[in-house]
Each structure stands twice: as C-alpha cells, then as structure tokens.
Design an enzyme around this catalytic site. Structure first.
Site, PDB file in Angstrom:
ATOM      1  N   CYS A  12     -12.360 -19.325  -3.598  1.00 51.40           N
ATOM      2  CA  CYS A  12     -12.932 -19.054  -4.915  1.00 51.40           C
ATOM      3  C   CYS A  12     -11.844 -19.264  -5.974  1.00 51.40           C
ATOM      4  CB  CYS A  12     -13.473 -17.632  -4.987  1.00 51.40           C
ATOM      5  SG  CYS A  12     -12.209 -16.372  -4.770  1.00 51.40           S
ATOM      6  N   CYS A  15      -8.733 -17.154  -5.626  1.00 47.22           N
ATOM      7  CA  CYS A  15      -7.834 -17.481  -4.517  1.00 47.22           C
ATOM      8  C   CYS A  15      -6.952 -18.664  -4.896  1.00 47.22           C
ATOM      9  CB  CYS A  15      -8.635 -17.818  -3.266  1.00 47.22           C
ATOM     10  SG  CYS A  15      -9.947 -16.654  -2.927  1.00 47.22           S
TER      11      CYS A  15
END
Lengths: 81, 324
Positions: A12, A15
């Site tokens: 995502c 991250c």
C-alpha cells in the site's frame, strides 16, 4: 556488521513510503545494510504483526503500523553498533 | 462555525468577480468555493486527529481485552466501536483479521471489527460532516457501528471457521511465534511532524476527487430543478435503496468525491436513508478489500460476508427512510 532490514507490507502507499524513508536514510548516512521487502501476506503473518507497514532491524520489530521519520529510522540503525 | 467562510465566498464571487448573486453561475461558483475550502479544513483536522489516535492506539491490548473478557454479546458492540475509531488503511485489514482470530477472538467478533472499520473512516466522517452536518454524521456513524454489530453477530452464528483458507487454519494451529519487539520511545512532539505529513498526504490523495465531486455537485446544485429526483428516485419506490447500493459498489476509489454529489441528490429530494445506504455501500463493499480478503477466506465465505453486509446496508436504508 551488516544490518538486515525488513519492511513488511502488502504494497500500500504507506508501505512504499516506509521503504523510501529507509533507503533514503541508508544512502544518506552510508549505512551497511540490506533492505528486504516482505510483501507476501503469509510471510508477514509469521512475524506476528497486526498493522502494516512494519519495520524490522535484525529481526527485531521497531515500528508497526505507521511511517517513521528519517531521524527515527537512523536511530534504530545506528544503535548497538 | 463556518460563517466567515460563507462571507468570504460571497465576497469573492459576488464582489471580486462581480457575478450576480441571483444567477445560476453565481450560485454554483459560490457553492463550489465555500464547500471546497470547508471540506479541506474539515478533512485535514479530522485526518490529523485520527493520525494521533492511530499512532497511539493499543491494538495489542484491545486484542487481549476482547479475548479475555466474557461480555455476553457486548463484545460485538465493542469490536464494532473499535473498528470505527481505528483508522487503519485497508491493507492492514488482513493482518488485523488474522491477528484477531489467532489471538482467540471469535470469528463473528472479528467480522464486527472488519465491517465497521472501513464504513466509519476518517475521510467519510469529514465529508459527511462538511456536507450534511453533525446530526446526519452521528446517524451515519451510529448506524455503521450498529451494522457491524449485527452483521458480525449474524456471521458468528453461521460457524464459518471451516471456510477460512488452508494456510490460515495452519497458522491458527501453530503456537504463536514471538518476535522480539523494541518498545517505541518517541515523544509526542517527535511524532508530530510525521503525523502532520501523513495527514497532508491523505488530504492530497483525495483532493482531486473531492474537487471534482464538489464541482459536479455545484453544477447540479445550480442547474437541476428543485424536487427533480423526488419525481424519479424520492419517496416511496421500494427499489431505490437496493439500486443505490448496487450503483455504489464500483465507486470505491472516489468515495470522498461521492459525498458532495449525494448531498445535492438529498437537497433535490432523495431521502437521506437512501443516501446513507449509498455511502455505506461505497466504502463498505469494496472490490479491493474483497481481493485482499480472498487470501484468507474461501470464495464462499467472502460471498457470505458481503451478502450479509449488503443486506444489512439495504435494511438500514429502509429503516432510515422510515424514521427520518
């Protein structure tokens, strides 16, 4: 000794942001470390974290569920040397 | 609270741009300027507050608490409330799900968390607050929690553990392996810049959708006649709620931008219950989330999960149309 850094996260935006912060810190301070991205959820669950992204330095969880600042990552990496 | 902003919008459009207040263009532009600025402020403030909550939220303790206490059904309510106040991004939903089940929390209680978490999120709340006001926002948040409670309870009754993916069952059988964890020692002020940056990023991420949504809303506001939808979508037709829910499913990516458009629908005669059902379906029934959950659940379980949530959303739409 070279440090082993792992970024746990399924990919995502948060991250990716964490990976960016970590690689920036490493190149900025010339730290001897390898960065491994753990994106497979089955692998991630083995580390017993519930919120991603998570940061591991030498198999110790340093951060869970948020993106750290560069300074913060640097303190983790410069510890215990 | 936002009077000053209305004065600013009036001044900018009617005085500086010298557009007549009575014209459709004037109304639409005024609406656009006022709403865009108001929503930006609300979004930032709420996302910022939730960012602080997120940094400090003791998710591990919550897990242990839900696991240890016998709460006589209240655990579903608690789980749903925690789902509402924890702002985790959707990619954390799978790790959270497994962490909960692994920690011994019943599947139904975990589902309560999983249903409410995306329904009552900071962006949806900020948008609702900006477009519909406090009362409608409270109704929205309350029904989101109620929906999670009931949905989780229903799913909990169905004995669904066998429908989890095989690797999840394997993990559940294993003794939990302990990874050493270094306690975080950052002070609040050290974290503040990061929280601010994260909030700015989230607002930036939805900004375009919000502006497009408000622009469409502004145009409709000025040009669609009053009571237009009343004739087609308002009032009594039973099929409007299910239709709204189905139409909402592909809207996930633009959830933030949808609200200003819904607001105009409501202003022009669509009942609030239908609008709330639409909003919930937009954020609650997302295809990206289904894809993530596919990794931990069998297709049958996902279908059941989404079916229960869909039915609950539709029922709540009817109930609100009756009550409001």
């Amino acid at each position: 000794m070279s440090k082993v850094i792992k970024v746990l996260g399924t990919g995502c935006p948060k991250c990716k942001a964490m990976t960016q912060v970590v690689t920036d810190v490493i190149s900025k301070h010339n730290i001897d470390a390898t960065v491994e991205k753990v994106e497979d959820i089955i692998e991630i669950m083995k580390y017993n974290v519930m919120t991603t992204p998570a940061l591991l330095v030498d198999d110790t969880i340093c951060i869970k569920g948020r993106v750290p600042s560069q300074d913060e990552v640097f303190t983790f990496l410069s510890n215990n040397e | 609270m936002f009077d000053w902003l209305q004065h600013f919008a009036d001044w900018l459009i009617f005085t500086v741009f010298n557009i007549d207040a009575g014209t459709k263009l004037g109304t639409a532009l005024n609406f656009f300027v006022y709403d865009t600025i108001k929503i930006m402020i609300l979004l930032f403030v709420i996302v910022f507050i939730m960012g602080i909550v997120n940094t400090y939220f003791p998710i591990e303790q919550l897990k242990n608490y839900l696991n240890k206490k016998k709460l006589y059904g209240l655990e579903y309510v608690f789980s749903a409330i925690f789902g509402a106040i924890t702002p985790f991004c959707s990619c954390s939903s799978v790790p959270l799900f497994i962490g909960f089940v692994q920690g011994g929390i019943p599947l139904g209680v975990t589902f309560s968390f999983l249903i409410t978490s995306p329904l009552v999120n900071e962006v949806a709340i900020a948008m609702f607050l900006g477009m519909f006001g406090l009362k409608a926002t409270l109704i929205y948040a309350f029904s989101g929690i109620l929906l999670g409670t009931i949905g989780g309870w229903l799913l909990g009754k169905m004995n669904l553990e066998p429908l989890l993916s095989d690797w999840v069952k394997e993990i559940l059988k294993l003794k939990m392996q302990q990874t050493s964890y270094q306690k975080e020692q950052q002070t609040f002020y050290q974290r503040l810049p990061e929280i601010t940056r994260a909030a700015t990023d989230i607002v930036k991420g939805v900004l375009l959708y919000v502006i497009i949504g408000i622009a469409i809303g502004a145009i409709m506001h000025g040009y669609v006649p009053e009571n237009f939808f009343n004739q087609y979508l308002g009032g009594g037709q039973w099929w409007t709620v299910p239709l709204a829910v189905i139409l909402a499913v592909p809207m996930y990516a633009n959830a933030a931008g949808i609200v200003p458009v819904i607001q105009v629908f409501v202003a022009k005669g669509v009942p609030l219950g239908t609008a709330i059902a639409f909003m919930m379906a937009t954020v609650g029934l997302s295809i990206p989330e289904a894809t993530l959950l596919k990794k931990v659940m069998s297709l049958k379980l996902i279908t059941l999960f989404f079916a229960v949530v869909t039915i609950c959303i539709i029922i709540s739409g009817y109930v609100f149309n009756l009550l409001l």
